[in-house]
Design a protein around this motif. Sequence first.
Motif, PDB file in Angstrom:
ATOM      1  N   VAL A 559       1.157  -1.229  -0.085  1.00 32.96           N
ATOM      2  CA  VAL A 559       0.036   0.164   0.271  1.00 32.96           C
ATOM      3  C   VAL A 559       1.190   1.042  -0.257  1.00 32.96           C
ATOM      4  CG1 VAL A 559      -0.061   0.139   2.673  1.00 32.96           C
ATOM      5  CG2 VAL A 559      -2.141   0.974   0.770  1.00 32.96           C
ATOM      6  N   GLN A 563       0.818   4.239  -2.520  1.00 36.20           N
ATOM      7  CA  GLN A 563       0.855   6.207  -1.681  1.00 36.20           C
ATOM      8  C   GLN A 563       2.773   6.679  -2.373  1.00 36.20           C
ATOM      9  OE1 GLN A 563      -1.188   8.332  -0.689  1.00 36.20           O
ATOM     10  NE2 GLN A 563      -1.324   7.407   1.731  1.00 36.20           N
ATOM     11  N   VAL A 576      -6.837   5.021   1.040  1.00 37.65           N
ATOM     12  CA  VAL A 576      -6.018   3.737   0.977  1.00 37.65           C
ATOM     13  C   VAL A 576      -7.092   3.085   1.900  1.00 37.65           C
ATOM     14  CG1 VAL A 576      -4.610   4.520   0.042  1.00 37.65           C
ATOM     15  CG2 VAL A 576      -3.953   4.309   2.119  1.00 37.65           C
ATOM     16  N   CYS A 725      -2.646   4.042  -7.110  1.00 39.95           N
ATOM     17  CA  CYS A 725      -2.358   3.760  -6.219  1.00 39.95           C
ATOM     18  C   CYS A 725      -3.952   3.220  -5.186  1.00 39.95           C
ATOM     19  CB  CYS A 725      -2.689   5.723  -5.506  1.00 39.95           C
ATOM     20  SG  CYS A 725      -2.746   5.365  -3.772  1.00 39.95           S
ATOM     21  N   SER A 726      -4.779   3.380  -5.766  1.00 39.53           N
ATOM     22  CA  SER A 726      -6.155   2.773  -5.488  1.00 39.53           C
ATOM     23  C   SER A 726      -5.396   1.328  -5.829  1.00 39.53           C
ATOM     24  CB  SER A 726      -7.127   2.913  -6.211  1.00 39.53           C
ATOM     25  OG  SER A 726      -7.930   4.611  -5.619  1.00 39.53           O
ATOM     26  N   ALA A 729      -3.938   0.006  -3.198  1.00 36.73           N
ATOM     27  CA  ALA A 729      -3.767  -0.255  -1.791  1.00 36.73           C
ATOM     28  C   ALA A 729      -4.940  -1.649  -2.257  1.00 36.73           C
ATOM     29  CB  ALA A 729      -4.862   0.556  -1.439  1.00 36.73           C
TER      30      ALA A 729
END
Length: 825
Positions: A559, A563, A576, A725-726, A729
């Motif tokens: 994760v 970020q 997240v 990023c998503s 996550a």
Amino acid sequence: MNDQKTLLQIDGVTKIFPGVRALDNVTFSVVEGEVHGLVGENGAGKSTLMAVASGALVPEYGRVVIDGVETRGDTEQARRLGLAIVRQEPALMPDLSVAENLYLGVPLKQRPSLMQVAPWAEGLLKQWSDDVAIDANERVVSLNPEQRFIVEIVKALAAKPKVLVLDEPTEHLLAEDVERLFERIRKITASGCAVVYISHRIREVQKIANRLTVLRDGQGQGTWHAAGLSEQEIVELIVGGALDRDFPPKGDDEGASVILDVAGLRGAGFSDISLQVSKGEIVGLAGIDGNGQREFMRALAGQARSRGRVTVTGTHARLHNSQAAAASGIRYLPGDRHREGIFGELSVRENFSIRSLSFDSIKGWVSQRSEARRTKDAVTRFAVKTPSIDTPIRSLSGGNQQKLVLASVLASQPKVLLVDEPTQGVDIGARMEIYKVLREAAAAGTAVIVVSSDAHEVAGLCDRVLIFSRGHVVKELDGNAVSENNITSAVLTVTTEREKGLSRTAGFWKWASGDLAPIVMLAVAVCALGLYAAHVNPAYLSARNLSGMLALVATLAIVAYGQQLLMLVGGIDLSVGPLMGLVVVIQSFFLNDGATLGHQLSGWAIVLLVALAVGLVNWMLVGPFRLHPMVATLATYMALQAVSLLLRPVPGGLIADRVVDTIGAQFGFMPVVAIVAFAMAVVLELALFKSKLGITFRGVGSRLEAARMAGARPQLTSLAAYLGCSFLAAVAAVPMMAQVGSGDASAGINYTLGSVAAVVIGGASLFGGRGSFVGALLGALLIIQVNVVTSFLDIGDSWQSYLLGGMILASVALYSRSREMAVAK
């Protein structure tokens, strides 16, 4: 010129800004093989016209044709057609290396392999000068203004343009580099390139240009052969009439009281400097750049450390920082106004009053009426062209910015005024006005010290001149001896060469500002902490403990990679953690015992769509809707948490054992997911520094507009970062699923701050442009290790927070300080 091909044609262009008609039906053309001078006062429209030509601005009326093709306000199209522009403020990305800036600055077909980019860039720099003191691997942020401008020129020349626009190209260059530039101009025009040369220096334009066009108040005044006009005629065309070009009369300071007294001042770059400046006197500091005159001035301004005795009107002056120097009555006008002189996002009014707020405030409250009145007076007195006093100063031309900064400094009523390059980027009319203002300030009792690279300016303005060489004052000129010839002769005879490329940054700070430093320091910290924990409690190194710890590290690291991806472009994602929790909650309905393969695949598909949808929503809130990333993703945080609680008000829905066992598979004591996380760090790190996409990500985060001018697509890059990023996550939620075993809406909450902490500790900049995926991995390892070690050492859970907070503060302080120390002054 009639039989030569027209490479740039601008027909009837009109450009209107709120309250200002910047260009009014301007027609302009440049043919192959010529240097075409473009002259005019500040605000006349020169830079605006070239911004239209480059596609950076779209005109209301008119058209632009480059090499026979009409353009559509597209900077990338203009670049493809062969237009390159060197702007007054170099369009470089400060957190990228010189080599990376050059790489992005040339067309795709001219770019080398990224494995060869450093030697390729060194070759380009060598074409400028065999002894150029610029390291291709050095970050642009650590270069001085002259070096940055050389890189910008080299970048433009490397693109092999058909049309090269040079906007005030010699403002930061020494005489030797001006000659090098002129040699390059003659060479490329001989091969058929067309050059547009914008400058306030009339003699330079006459020397290098074939034809010249004059702009005044946004309107073209005509085009002439440069050789057919005298300097005075060009000036009169620019200002619209005759202009008094004499310097103001010099003061008679004989017997006047001493305002500034410096005795034995020494610091980095200079030593044992003593001088006195009396009321009514202006003292100039001259010498080849890099011989101590600017370093001495910055020390007087409190910008650099020094030792010695300095008094102002008989009172000891404290110089340990700029605030102390200002309190002692010493004010400084920097030469690099873009980095040190203006507050770009603040208004003209705020930029003017910020140095003299005491004149507008009563018991700490600022009177906007007083502030506005003083600003309007200054704008009128200095002829600053601005739509209003509430216009952001970044939208003003460079010369108008310079005049306003000078007005702001003088408004503080200093006892000592230090001026670095007082007329840099300023037109001929404003230049005379600035000379007059400086003379009036001296006559009113201010001690004025000027550093200028223009010997003519120093001779005409200053009563006395000190010649610097290798950090010492080696000669003083006074009275009738102050002349352009004497200054030039003194400078050339007291030193034979300029020392270049000497870094005054301590070795440790320069190393600490690099990309490797966070990785090395984190590795040392991880090893030291692990050895200490093993010494106190041998069970720390047991296979069971290491296996469990590495599984947690993998979750946090993955994760954190997401970020980090977002922080590279200047963003941040607070959602997240809840997104990870939502993934687990969703899968708690699909990965149960007895679920069919189709049912499980549906769960994975839904999770992927949800993750990408969250990334898209975050990007839309930050991009098109222009919300701050923290505000936007905090809203998403709450929305995702609400959805998770609606689906699972209380934890439930056990994940099937076979799924948990598959996710938690191990290779020896090493969890497979940890091996995956380590491999991801290496692959992402290589992509970050060795792929075009990685350089683009860092470039957009370093300086968005410069990246856009280099052909990057910031919105698309930002979208990719939010989606990535998503997605990461959601990937990180997979090992977390095996750790919690059921649908728990609160399972991922702590990963929001944990991911930010891992990235920051790993060396990322919160402002974008810098970071490391290996650093993020080590940051995650250190955070998990601290949490585990506190349990093994039995020192209480509160120490987890103390240590984590301390590590974040120490990391930010160290990295920020090292990067500050590495910035060229």
